[in-house]
Motif scaffolding. Structure first.
Motif, PDB file in Angstrom:
ATOM      1  N   ASN A   1       1.472  -1.561  -0.224  1.00 23.41           N
ATOM      2  CA  ASN A   1      -0.117  -0.179   0.164  1.00 23.41           C
ATOM      3  C   ASN A   1       0.870   1.508  -0.031  1.00 23.41           C
ATOM      4  N   ALA A   2       2.024   1.828   0.595  1.00 24.45           N
ATOM      5  CA  ALA A   2       2.678   2.566   0.919  1.00 24.45           C
ATOM      6  C   ALA A   2       3.472   2.468  -0.249  1.00 24.45           C
ATOM      7  N   TYR A   3       3.877   2.095  -0.903  1.00 23.37           N
ATOM      8  CA  TYR A   3       4.175   1.511  -3.213  1.00 23.37           C
ATOM      9  C   TYR A   3       3.270   2.416  -3.915  1.00 23.37           C
ATOM     10  N   TYR A   4       2.428   2.069  -3.642  1.00 19.25           N
ATOM     11  CA  TYR A   4       1.395   2.027  -4.787  1.00 19.25           C
ATOM     12  C   TYR A   4       0.169   3.212  -4.737  1.00 19.25           C
ATOM     13  N   SER A   5       0.596   3.876  -3.118  1.00 20.13           N
ATOM     14  CA  SER A   5      -0.255   5.436  -2.593  1.00 20.13           C
ATOM     15  C   SER A   5       0.486   6.324  -3.074  1.00 20.13           C
ATOM     16  N   SER A   6       2.039   6.077  -3.807  1.00 16.86           N
ATOM     17  CA  SER A   6       2.497   7.260  -3.900  1.00 16.86           C
ATOM     18  C   SER A   6       2.403   7.093  -5.809  1.00 16.86           C
ATOM     19  N   VAL A   7       1.267   6.103  -6.891  1.00 14.47           N
ATOM     20  CA  VAL A   7       1.325   6.059  -7.792  1.00 14.47           C
ATOM     21  C   VAL A   7       0.059   6.579  -8.167  1.00 14.47           C
ATOM     22  N   ASN A   8       0.086   7.850  -9.117  1.00 13.76           N
ATOM     23  CA  ASN A   8      -1.701   7.923  -9.532  1.00 13.76           C
ATOM     24  C   ASN A   8      -2.441   6.876 -10.388  1.00 13.76           C
ATOM     25  N   ASN A   9      -3.622   6.388  -9.936  1.00 12.36           N
ATOM     26  CA  ASN A   9      -4.496   6.068 -10.586  1.00 12.36           C
ATOM     27  C   ASN A   9      -4.069   4.284 -10.773  1.00 12.36           C
ATOM     28  N   ALA A  10      -3.002   4.146  -9.466  1.00  7.53           N
ATOM     29  CA  ALA A  10      -2.866   2.330  -9.498  1.00  7.53           C
ATOM     30  C   ALA A  10      -4.176   2.305  -8.762  1.00  7.53           C
ATOM     31  N   GLN A  11      -3.884   1.035  -8.462  1.00 10.12           N
ATOM     32  CA  GLN A  11      -5.499   0.662  -8.296  1.00 10.12           C
ATOM     33  C   GLN A  11      -5.432  -1.283  -7.584  1.00 10.12           C
ATOM     34  N   ASN A  12      -5.867  -1.373  -7.442  1.00  7.23           N
ATOM     35  CA  ASN A  12      -5.831  -2.822  -6.556  1.00  7.23           C
ATOM     36  C   ASN A  12      -7.237  -3.825  -7.102  1.00  7.23           C
ATOM     37  N   ASP A  13      -6.914  -4.737  -8.264  1.00  2.00           N
ATOM     38  CA  ASP A  13      -7.602  -4.583  -8.983  1.00  2.00           C
ATOM     39  C   ASP A  13      -8.683  -6.448  -9.255  1.00  2.00           C
ATOM     40  N   GLN A  14      -9.314  -6.714  -8.517  1.00  2.00           N
ATOM     41  CA  GLN A  14      -9.055  -8.246  -8.522  1.00  2.00           C
ATOM     42  C   GLN A  14      -9.372  -8.840  -9.792  1.00  2.00           C
ATOM     43  N   SER A  15      -9.685  -8.348 -10.930  1.00  2.00           N
ATOM     44  CA  SER A  15     -10.278  -9.495 -11.712  1.00  2.00           C
ATOM     45  C   SER A  15      -8.857  -9.181 -12.487  1.00  2.00           C
ATOM     46  N   ALA A  16      -8.016  -8.489 -12.306  1.00  2.00           N
ATOM     47  CA  ALA A  16      -5.755  -8.305 -12.618  1.00  2.00           C
ATOM     48  C   ALA A  16      -5.516  -8.842 -12.092  1.00  2.00           C
TER      49      ALA A  16
ATOM     50  N   VAL B   1      -1.058  -0.249 -12.540  1.00  2.00           N
ATOM     51  CA  VAL B   1      -0.574   1.219 -12.933  1.00  2.00           C
ATOM     52  C   VAL B   1      -1.579   1.782 -14.378  1.00  2.00           C
ATOM     53  N   PRO B   2      -0.965   2.512 -14.465  1.00  2.00           N
ATOM     54  CA  PRO B   2      -1.717   2.552 -16.074  1.00  2.00           C
ATOM     55  C   PRO B   2      -0.113   2.277 -16.654  1.00  2.00           C
TER      56      PRO B   2
ATOM     57  N   SER C   1      -6.609  -6.255 -19.250  1.00  2.00           N
ATOM     58  CA  SER C   1      -8.613  -5.349 -18.865  1.00  2.00           C
ATOM     59  C   SER C   1      -6.961  -3.921 -19.191  1.00  2.00           C
ATOM     60  N   GLY C   2      -7.853  -3.379 -19.514  1.00  2.00           N
ATOM     61  CA  GLY C   2      -8.034  -2.201 -19.928  1.00  2.00           C
ATOM     62  C   GLY C   2      -6.473  -1.933 -20.627  1.00  2.00           C
ATOM     63  N   ASN C   3      -6.133  -0.359 -20.255  1.00  2.00           N
ATOM     64  CA  ASN C   3      -4.966  -0.164 -20.952  1.00  2.00           C
ATOM     65  C   ASN C   3      -4.003  -0.523 -19.281  1.00  2.00           C
ATOM     66  N   SER C   4      -4.031  -0.948 -18.419  1.00  2.00           N
ATOM     67  CA  SER C   4      -3.647  -0.840 -17.488  1.00  2.00           C
ATOM     68  C   SER C   4      -2.238  -1.855 -17.095  1.00  2.00           C
ATOM     69  N   CYS C   5      -1.370  -2.221 -16.290  1.00  2.00           N
ATOM     70  CA  CYS C   5      -0.219  -2.666 -16.581  1.00  2.00           C
ATOM     71  C   CYS C   5       0.300  -3.118 -14.783  1.00  2.00           C
ATOM     72  N   PHE C   6       0.601  -4.674 -14.920  1.00  2.00           N
ATOM     73  CA  PHE C   6       0.014  -5.915 -13.816  1.00  2.00           C
ATOM     74  C   PHE C   6       1.457  -5.429 -13.524  1.00  2.00           C
ATOM     75  N   GLY C   7       1.203  -4.983 -11.843  1.00  2.00           N
ATOM     76  CA  GLY C   7       2.629  -4.633 -11.207  1.00  2.00           C
ATOM     77  C   GLY C   7       3.417  -5.435 -10.466  1.00  2.00           C
ATOM     78  N   GLY C   8       5.133  -4.890 -10.766  1.00  2.00           N
ATOM     79  CA  GLY C   8       5.344  -6.577 -10.076  1.00  2.00           C
ATOM     80  C   GLY C   8       5.351  -6.746  -8.423  1.00  2.00           C
ATOM     81  N   LEU C   9       5.399  -5.755  -7.340  1.00  2.00           N
ATOM     82  CA  LEU C   9       4.694  -6.032  -6.412  1.00  2.00           C
ATOM     83  C   LEU C   9       3.736  -5.951  -5.750  1.00  2.00           C
ATOM     84  N   GLN C  10       3.387  -7.499  -5.593  1.00  2.00           N
ATOM     85  CA  GLN C  10       2.272  -7.878  -4.896  1.00  2.00           C
ATOM     86  C   GLN C  10       1.802  -7.707  -3.654  1.00  2.00           C
TER      87      GLN C  10
END
Ligand SMILES: O=C(CNCCc1c[nH]c2ccccc12)Nc1scc(-c2ccccc2)c1C(=O)NCc1ccccc1
Length: 333
Positions: free
Chosen positions: A233-248, A253-254, A287-296
């Protein structure tokens, strides 16, 4: 003795890394995933049903004059992603990077799950965790590293994984030209059979270092960096439009966003390994134009996993006891 073998990403997301291995007499060639997160050397084989194969090289014991079936022995392994495989056991000659293990347990798959079938680039795995979690029953077998260890100049192997480029696994020596600065060693807890260690904390970009003991394993067989929720959460809260997307299946991240670096602490001298932000993006999430984060999130796994996303930022020494007790060495490169 010493060995050195080139390892290559299997796809554009660095999802896994393969290296060439020869088994049998005459040599049968394979591309295997070297996996410090498990301890079975297993391969697709003539026992694997054709509808579970997808172009993989197959091991045919009957064509190897040095193959001997270990009668009454079998193996069965399952991984946290739900994948699995099982089969019979032979001893045969296994050669990796010029190093030969005679009488190595070769686990021939009589069945594999769908995710292995679909991974046509991978013919099986070389387990490099501790032999205490090898699944052969009733007589547990040793990993390739444990089999050749007595012949090695030093009881170590190193992993030098790279992003979209060939890297190297070395056995028995440390290549001083492969890293910058010094190697920081940290003790290993192998009580669960893994290369377990405790990181001293993390840092997002150039923010302050957060001291936090993060206990996990160094695992070349897992793609992702899986850490506790507070870190993620600390990492992705610093990234605009990051989202925890269950379907992905986790944080996205964009795709056009430049991501902050992520650093983790190793050893007690303040050393850190820094993963460049560019390596924290694993490509389109589907899904969409989003990319999967390497940190999960490591969530409910019960351990944190420093997988390929973390390891490809470092030169890592898996030292089984040159100083008595096992230790991990970390260096930047
Ligand atoms: O198993 C390994 C290393 N070998 C992987 C070989 C492999 C498994 N599919 C493969 C597919 C292709 C090539 C190799 C492999 N590491 C460990 S330690 C603890 C867990 C775990 C336990 C419980 C829950 C979650 C993880 C795992 C794990 O399941 N990682 C894979 C993973 C982890 C998370 C997400 C996906 C996969």
């Amino acid at each position: 003795a010493k060995g050195s073998v080139v390892t290559t990403p299997i796809n554009s997301e660095d999802e896994a890394y393969d290296a060439p291995v020869s088994i049998g007499t005459p040599a049968q060639p394979f591309n295997l995933d070297f996996d410090t997160g498990s301890s079975d050397l297993w391969v697709f084989s003539s026992l694997t049903p054709s509808n579970e194969r997808n172009g993989q090289n197959i091991y045919t014991a009957s064509r190897s004059s040095t193959a001997k079936q270990l009668s009454g022995e079998s193996w069965k392994i399952s991984y946290g992603d739900g994948s699995s495989s099982s089969g019979l056991v032979y001893s045969d000659v296994v050669t990796i990077g010029g190093l030969t293990a005679a009488g190595q347990a070769v686990e021939a798959a009589s069945r594999v799950s769908q995710s292995f079938t679909s991974e046509s680039a991978t013919d099986g795995l070389v387990g490099l965790a501790f032999s205490s979690i090898n699944t052969v029953s009733p007589d547990q077998q040793t990993t390739f590293f444990d089999t050749v260890k007595p012949s090695l100049a030093s009881p170590v192997f190193t992993a030098d994984l790279k992003h979209q480029a060939p890297g190297t696994y070395n056995f028995g020596f440390i290549d001083k030209s492969a890293f910058t600065g010094s190697i920081t060693y940290t003790p290993v807890d192998n009580s669960q059979g893994f290369w377990g260690f405790t990181s001293t904390g993390f840092q997002v970009g150039n923010n302050d270092f957060q001291q936090e003991s993060i206990t996990g394993i160094a695992d070349t067989g897992t793609t992702l960096l899986l850490l506790p929720d507070d870190v993620v959460n600390a990492y992705y809260s610093s990234v605009n439009n990051a989202q925890n997307d269950q379907s992905a299946g986790g944080f996205t991240v964009p795709c056009d966003t430049s991501l902050p670096d992520f650093s983790f602490g190793v050893g007690n001298n303040g050393a850190m390994i820094t993963i460049p932000g560019s390596l924290m993006n694993l490509g389109p999430s589907g899904s969409g134009n989003s990319c999967f984060g390497g940190l999960q999130s490591s969530g409910t796994i019960g351990t944190n996993i420093f997988g390929d996303v973390a390891l490809k930022a470092a030169f890592v020494v898996f030292d089984s006891g040159s100083q008595g007790q096992p230790q991990l060495g970390w260096a930047s490169k």
